[in-house]
Enzyme design. Structure first.
Site, PDB file in Angstrom:
ATOM      1  N   SER A  73     -14.921 -16.348  12.240  1.00 28.63           N
ATOM      2  CA  SER A  73     -16.294 -16.820  12.457  1.00 28.63           C
ATOM      3  C   SER A  73     -17.235 -16.552  11.290  1.00 28.63           C
ATOM      4  O   SER A  73     -18.263 -17.219  11.159  1.00 28.63           O
ATOM      5  CB  SER A  73     -16.870 -16.170  13.720  1.00 28.63           C
TER       6      SER A  73
ATOM      7  N   LYS B  96     -22.738 -15.637  21.117  1.00 29.78           N
ATOM      8  CA  LYS B  96     -23.345 -15.521  19.794  1.00 29.78           C
ATOM      9  C   LYS B  96     -24.790 -16.005  19.796  1.00 29.78           C
ATOM     10  O   LYS B  96     -25.676 -15.382  19.182  1.00 29.78           O
ATOM     11  CB  LYS B  96     -22.520 -16.327  18.780  1.00 29.78           C
TER      12      LYS B  96
END
Length: 772
Positions: free
Chosen positions: A676, A719
Site C-alpha cells: 500500500s 484507511k
C-alpha cells in the site's frame, strides 16, 4: 565315592532323562543310535544314556549333549515295523563322558563311572526324612501317583537310590532333572531335591487355590442363572414384568410416540431386538442402551416456526447491534425468501472480522430475530476429525461429533448453529477436521450428513449456519468456497461512540449497581477513551475501560457517601491514568521529503509518515523502520520509477551515483508490510530529489509498478477512517478502488475530498507543491 573308567557306546536321548534304578522303554529310530544299541548287545549290554540339550537336533555334536548321564543295561530289544527299535533299559549308575572316541557308525565314548558308597551321617538322615515327608505331601496334593507307588519308594533305605526314584516320579523340566543327575554327592543331591519339592508344593498350593476360586465362581454363576430363570417363571405366572422387559417396552413405546423417519425407526427397532435377546450382564448391552438414547433424543423431525415478520426482525437486529448493515440486510433477505417459499435451504454465512466486533453476539441476535433456537460450537484448537464426525461405536467411550451433540442439545432441526473460530482449526495424525466440515457446510451434501456414531443420514439443510473467523487466509479454500463471506471491518469512531452510549454504558452501570444519576459520561469523554486508551477494530477494550471507570466511580460513591461522579475529558486521566495510545495526526506544514501514507492493521487503519533523507554518497538506498519484504520491494520499484523519469522531473540523471537515499518509516518497533505504501514512498523520494514539498493535507495509498501505474489495494474503509481521524482533508486512492467508496460512512465521505489516480504522474502533479 568309587570311580572307574570304561569305553562304551553312547545313545543320545531327546526330551527324556533316565535316572539310575529307573526302568523305561525307549523307541530308537536314528541310524547312529540303532548302531550303538547293536554294538552294546554284542558286547556286555551296557550303554551310556545322555540327554541332548536341544531335542529338535537330529545330528547332535559332542557340545550338544550333556556330559553327565546314566550307564544303563539293555534288558530287552524289540524291532518294530518301519525300522524303529523299542528297547527296555535299566539305569545302573551315573557316568560322565570324558572323551568321544569315535563318531561313526555310532558314538563311542570313554566315561568315568560313579557309584553311591558314601557313609550315612546325621545330616544325610535328616535330609532323607525331609525329602520323604515332602514327597508324601506332594503325592497327596498332586494325586498323580497311586499310594502303592509311594509305599514302594519310601521303603528304600539307600539315600542316593531314594533320591533318584523320587526324581524319576516328579514332572520336572529336563534342566532340573539334569541338575539332580549331575549332583554326584548324595547330600548335595538330597538338598537340591528338597528345594525342588518345596517349589513344586508352592505351585500345587497356588493351583489348588485358583481351582477352588474358579469353582466357587462357576457355582455362583450357575446359581444366579438358576434363580433368575425361576424368577422369570414366577413373574410370568403372576403376570408381572421384569426390569429388562419393561425397559425394552419403554423403548418401543418411545419409537411409536415419535414421528421418526422410516429408516431411523427400522434401525432403532433392530437395536431394541438385539438388546432384548442379549443377556443383561453382557457389556455390549450398555453400549446399545447409550446408542438408543442418542437416536431417540435427536430432533429428527422437530422444528420451530420462523418469525417471518420483517419489520419486527429488523427492529430486533437494530436494537441489539448498531451498524453492521450488510449482515442485517442479508438476514432480512433470507426471511423475505422464506416467506415466499419453504424450499430454500439455510444459508451459510461466514462473518470475518477482528476480535470484538460482535460476530458471536450477532449470531445470537439472528436467532432471536427469527425466533429460532441457538447453539454454539467453538472450533478453536480442534484437530481431530472425530470431533466433527464422531467416533465409531467399536471404541470404548464413543460419542457423536460436536455437530450431532449440538443438534441434540438444542432439540430442534432448524436452529441457528454458530461455528466459532473456524480459522483456528488445525490438522494432525487423527485427520483433518476442516475436510470433515465440507459435508456439513455444503448445501448439496448436508441434507444427508453422516456421523460415524449415529450411522444414519441426518438432515442439516434446515439449519442456518453462521461461521466466524478473525482472518480469511487461514480458512481452507474448499471450505471458503461453500460459504458466503461477510466482512466486518470494524467500527468507525462515530459508531463506537454510539455503541458506547446505547449499549456499553447502560450495561456496565447496571452490572456495577450504578444508576444514571450517580455517574455521567460526556461525548468528549467517550471519544477520548476511544482515541487515547484503546486501539482496536471492535469495542471489547472500550467496554473494559468503561467497566474500569464504573468500578472507580462505585468506590468513590461508597467512600464519599453518594456524590454524583461526572467523568469528563479533563479529569479522565485521574481515573484511567496516562494515555496509552496516540493516533497519528497530519503534518501541520508541507515539507520536503515527507509524505503521508495510509496503512491497514488488524485493529483498524492508521496514518503512516514516510520520511526521505538524501546525502552525498555513492547511490546507496537504505530502508529502515522494520519493513517487510513486500514493502521493501515497493520502495525499490518506486525508486526505479523516479530514476526512469529523472529527466522529466528535473532531476540530475546521475543522482543515483552521487547521492545516498535513506527511506524511513517512524515507529520502527512495529513490523510493517504490504504494497500500500508504494506511491507514498515514490512521492517522498521525488519530493526529496526535486526539493518540492509534499502537501501536508493529502494522504495516499496504492501500489506502484515500474511503469508508474497505480494498482488497487485493500482495506480502503479503514484507511479512509484513519485519514478522517487524523485531520486529513484529501485522500488519494487508486482509480480501481472507486467501488470501495460505497462502504465509507456518509458523514466521513462528506468531510473528505477524494482523488482517484491511475498513474504516478497524476500523483506527483497533485501531491507536490509547485512553487512559481
Amino acid at each position: 565315592m568309587a570311580e572307574k573308567r570304561r569305553t562304551i557306546p553312547l545313545l543320545p536321548l531327546r526330551g527324556i532323562l533316565v535316572f539310575p534304578y529307573m526302568i523305561i522303554h525307549l523307541d530308537v529310530g536314528r541310524e547312529k543310535s540303532i548302531s550303538a544299541l547293536e554294538e552294546a548287545m554284542v558286547q556286555d549290554r551296557l550303554i551310556m544314556l545322555a540327554t541332548q540339550k536341544d531335542a529338535q537336533n537330529d545330528t547332535p555334536q559332542p557340545e550338544d549333549i550333556f556330559s553327565v548321564g546314566t550307564v544303563a543295561e539293555i534288558k530287552q530289544l524289540l524291532k518294530l515295523p518301519g525300522g524303529t527299535i523299542r528297547v527296555l533299559v535299566e539305569g545302573l549308575h551315573r557316568g560322565e563322558i570324558e572323551e568321544f572316541i569315535s563318531f561313526d557308525p555310532y558314538y563311542q565314548v570313554q566315561i568315568r563311572e560313579f557309584s553311591d558308597v558314601e557313609p550315612k551321617t546325621p545330616e544325610t538322615e535328616a535330609l532323607t526324612r525331609t525329602a520323604i515327608n515332602q514327597f508324601e505331601q506332594w503325592v497327596k496334593l498332586s494325586k498323580k501317583i497311586p499310594p502303592e507307588t509311594l509305599v514302594s519308594v519310601v521303603v528304600v533305605e539307600e539315600p542316593g537310590r531314594l533320591t533318584d526314584l523320587i526324581a524319576s516320579h516328579l514332572s520336572l523340566k529336563i534342566e532340573d532333572k539334569q541338575i539332580l543327575l549331575e549332583a554326584v554327592g548324595v547330600n548335595a543331591r538330597l538338598e537340591r531335591l528338597c528345594e525342588i519339592l518345596g517349589r513344586e508344593m508352592e505351585i500345587l498350593e497356588l493351583e489348588k487355590k485358583i481351582h477352588v476360586r474358579v469353582r466357587k465362581q462357576m457355582e455362583k454363576t450357575q446359581k444366579e442363572y438358576y434363580l433368575r430363570e425361576q424368577l422369570k417363571a414366577i413373574q410370568k405366572e403372576l403376570g408381572e414384568k421384569d426390569e429388562r422387559t419393561a425397559e425394552v417396552e419403554e423403548y418401543r413405546q418411545r419409537v411409536k410416540e415419535q414421528n421418526l423417519p422410516k429408516d431411523v425407526a427400522e434401525k432403532i427397532n433392530k437395536e431394541i431386538d438385539r438388546l432384548e435377546k442379549m443377556p443383561p450382564m453382557v457389556a455390549e448391552s450398555g453400549v446399545i442402551r447409550t446408542y438408543l438414547d442418542w437416536l431417540l433424543t435427536l430432533p429428527w423431525t422437530v422444528e420451530t416456526d420462523d418469525r417471518l415478520d420483517i419489520t419486527v426482525a429488523e427492529n430486533i437486529l437494530d436494537e441489539d447491534h448498531y451498524g453492521l448493515e450488510k449482515v442485517k440486510e442479508r438476514i432480512l433477505e433470507y426471511l423475505s425468501i422464506r416467506k415466499l417459499t419453504e424450499k430454500m435451504k439455510g444459508p451459510i454465512l461466514c462473518l470475518v472480522g477482528p476480535p470484538g466486533v460482535g460476530k458471536t453476539s450477532l449470531a445470537r441476535s439472528i436467532a432471536r430475530a427469527m425466533e429460532r433456537k441457538f447453539v454454539r460450537v467453538s472450533l478453536g484448537g480442534v484437530r481431530d476429525e472425530a470431533e466433527i464426525r464422531g467416533h465409531r461405536r467399536t471404541y470404548v467411550g464413543a460419542l457423536p461429533g460436536r455437530i450431532i451433540q449440538g443438534m441434540r442439545t438444542v432439540g430442534s432441526k432448524n436452529p441457528v448453529f454458530l461455528l466459532d473460530e473456524i480459522d483456528k482449526m488445525s490438522a494432525d495424525f487423527r485427520g483433518d477436521p476442516s475436510s470433515a466440515l465440507l459435508e456439513v457446510l455444503d448445501p448439496e451434501q448436508n441434507n444427508s450428513f453422516s456421523d460415524h456414531y449415529v450411522e444414519l443420514a441426518y438432515d442439516l439443510s434446515r439449519v442456518l449456519w453462521v461461521v466466524t473467523a478473525n482472518v480469511m487466509h487461514n480458512i481452507p479454500r474448499p471450505l471458503l468456497d461453500r460459504m458466503e463471506i461477510i466482512t466486518i471491518a470494524g467500527y468507525t469512531e462515530e459508531e463506537k461512540v454510539e455503541i458506547a452510549k446505547r449499549y456499553l454504558i447502560p450495561k456496565q452501570t447496571t452490572d456495577h449497581g450504578l444508576s444514571g444519576k450517580q455517574i455521567s459520561f460526556s461525548e468528549g469523554t467517550i471519544q477520548k477513551v476511544i482515541r487515547e486508551y484503546t486501539r482496536e477494530a471492535g469495542v471489547r477494550n472500550l467496554e473494559r475501560n468503561i467497566a474500569n471507570l464504573c468500578r472507580k466511580a462505585a468506590r468513590k460513591i461508597v467512600q464519599d457517601q453518594g456524590p454524583v461522579i461526572k467523568i469528563t475529558a479533563q479529569n479522565l486521566h485521574t481515573f484511567l491514568g496516562a494515555t496509552k495510545y496516540r493516533h497519528a495526526q497530519a503534518e501541520e506544514t508541507s515539507q520536503v521529503g515527507v509524505a503521508t501514507g495510509l496503512a491497514w492493521t488488524e485493529v483498524g487503519g492508521d496514518v503512516l509518515a514516510v520520511e526521505i533523507s538524501t546525502m552525498r554518497g555513492k547511490g546507496k538506498l537504505t530502508l529502515t523502520g522494520q519493513l517487510g519484504d513486500v514493502m521493501q520491494e515497493s520502495a525499490q520499484a518506486g525508486f526505479s520509477y523516479i530514476r526512469s523519469r529523472a529527466k522529466d522531473l528535473g532531476i540530475e540523471e546521475d543522482f543515483h551515483e552521487k547521492l545516498d537515499i535513506h527511506i524511513h518509516l517512524p515507529e520502527g518497533a512495529i513490523p510493517k508490510d504490504g504494497p500500500s505504501a508504494g506511491i507514498t514512498m515514490a512521492t517522498a523520494v521525488a519530493s526529496a530529489l526535486t526539493g518540492k514539498p509534499v502537501r501536508s493535507d493529502i494522504a495516499m495509498t496504492g501500489e506502484i509498478t515500474l511503469r508508474g501505474r497505480v494498482l488497487p489495494v485493500g482495506g480502503i474503509k479503514e484507511k479512509v477512517l484513519a485519514a478522517h481521524r487524523a485531520g486529513i482533508r484529501k485522500v488519494m486512492l487508486p482509480k480501481e478502488n472507486k467501488r470501495d467508496l460505497d462502504e465509507i460512512p456518509a458523514n466521513v465521505k462528506r468531510s473528505l475530498e477524494f482523488a482517484l489516480v491511475e498513474h504516478m504522474d497524476e500523483v506527483l502533479k497533485t501531491a507536490l507543491v509547485t512553487t512559481e
